[in-house]
Design an enzyme around this catalytic site. Sequence first.
Site, PDB file in Angstrom:
ATOM      1  NE  ARG A  97      -1.746   1.529   3.671  1.00  0.00           N
ATOM      2  CZ  ARG A  97      -2.164   1.979   4.846  1.00  0.00           C
ATOM      3  NH1 ARG A  97      -3.442   2.205   5.062  1.00  0.00           N
ATOM      4  NH2 ARG A  97      -1.299   2.187   5.822  1.00  0.00           N
ATOM      5  CG  ASP A 114     -19.704   6.488  12.897  1.00  0.00           C
ATOM      6  OD1 ASP A 114     -20.934   6.572  13.066  1.00  0.00           O
ATOM      7  OD2 ASP A 114     -18.876   6.872  13.740  1.00  0.00           O
ATOM      8  CG  ASN A 165     -12.174  -1.364   9.144  1.00  0.00           C
ATOM      9  OD1 ASN A 165     -11.764  -2.110  10.017  1.00  0.00           O
ATOM     10  ND2 ASN A 165     -11.412  -0.433   8.596  1.00  0.00           N
ATOM     11  CG  HIS A 222     -25.508 -23.203   9.204  1.00  0.00           C
ATOM     12  ND1 HIS A 222     -25.017 -23.999   8.181  1.00  0.00           N
ATOM     13  CD2 HIS A 222     -24.827 -23.593  10.325  1.00  0.00           C
ATOM     14  CE1 HIS A 222     -24.104 -24.816   8.650  1.00  0.00           C
ATOM     15  NE2 HIS A 222     -23.958 -24.594   9.952  1.00  0.00           N
ATOM     16  CG  ASP A 244     -21.155 -26.099   3.321  1.00  0.00           C
ATOM     17  OD1 ASP A 244     -20.070 -25.487   3.231  1.00  0.00           O
ATOM     18  OD2 ASP A 244     -21.605 -26.806   2.397  1.00  0.00           O
TER      19      ASP A 244
END
Length: 460
Positions: free
Chosen positions: A270, A329, A380, A432, A436
């Site tokens: 990065r 946010d 995140n 579920h 799986d």
Amino acid sequence: MATHLLRNGSTFWLLKNCQRSMPFTVSRCLHWTPRLEKKIAFNLSDIGEGIREVTVKEWFVKVGDTVEQFDNLCEVQSDKASVTITSRYDGKITRIYHNIDELALVGKPLLEFEVADAEEEEDDGSSSSSSSSSSSGSDSDAQPSPAAAAGGLSAGRHITPATPAVRRLAKEHKVNLAKVPATGKNGRVLKGDVLEYLGQVPPGTNVPHPSNTQAKLAPAATPPVTAPADRVEQLKGVRKAMLKSMTESLKIPHFAYSDEIDMSNLVKFRSQLQASAQEQGVPKLTFMPFCIKAASIALTKYPIVNSSLDLASESIIYKGAHNISVAIDTPQGLVVPNIKNCQAKSIIQIAKDLNELVERGRTGSLGPADFADGTFSLSNIGVVGGTYTHPCIMAPQVAIGAMGRTKAVPRFNDKDEIVKAHIMSVSWSADHRVIDGVTMASFSNVWKQHLEHPALFLLH
């Protein structure tokens, strides 16, 4: 004695015994009838995404103002987006139903207009159209009425109801009003109908806007003199949306899977791209665009994670696009818009889209389209703190991931030497009924592989 009245124009002569008397005049009186006005409630329409109520954030008009169609009336904030409401009518505002920060319900009055009576405007339009047709011989929006055509009458004409302003607009653009789909009362053609017909506004813009009444707060019980009073606050906006979405979410049988990712190579990768990213319009390149792209690559290999479940038909809908929802946010609360078509975008393009969503989230300008059609979610929590969490699936999606904080910790390398490593944890939740444990673990491994060996991104 005989009395006679003789008329000469508007003057009458009184005759007695055939003798001429003084004339007297009868004046003619002209009575003016005031134009009929009527009041129409302007309702808040369905703005999509199942939104049933909004909060009024700002009024652009006040009582007594005169507005035209498509003038801005107010800005409302739903649990997902900010929307500007525009006028459907030309008229004068006589009442506003809600104050700032009050709730408005879809289908309920938002404000009240005083507009010219529709029937009188139709008569005025008919008169002007008839006179013009008698002088010019034809009118672009006058068509033979069905009754006249059936009975062989040549004089009958059908006049399309519209105000003079709408007729002038149609005339300027050479539009036959009879061909314009009308949405007004009694088949009346509105200005918005003409603009939609010309393609100058999106379809559906002229649909009547429906609104709300403020739900009142329940009074708090009187507390003991020595104790602070309880405060009751009605759920609205993002909190109201959370109530609904989490109620639906917890109907899903969740299972969780967690892992750790060594981000050390990505940290270096990065920093090498940072300068190049700035030249391409990305001021700060975070880890999130890499996580989103890695998720898209993994979704390509395991498409069931990018699906939804149709319980009614007991079938799975595999989504073609990777519209990855990202938790942001904002001052209004946590919102989850999505980045469209991540499968076709580079890391830099995803970073630009993400920065744009974050900026619009902070200013409260996200729209319904930003939240529509999400297929998979990432959150995140590391920007706030914490290591592991148990994220809740956003129905109708079937999986979600949450990344924790990246920490520098000691680790053993291949030579059993202690080295500094940047470790990030991830928590996955999956439906579920559809996915799986092996599938979710395999998906996570592909995602992890690309983050730990970022050179693999070059292959996509």
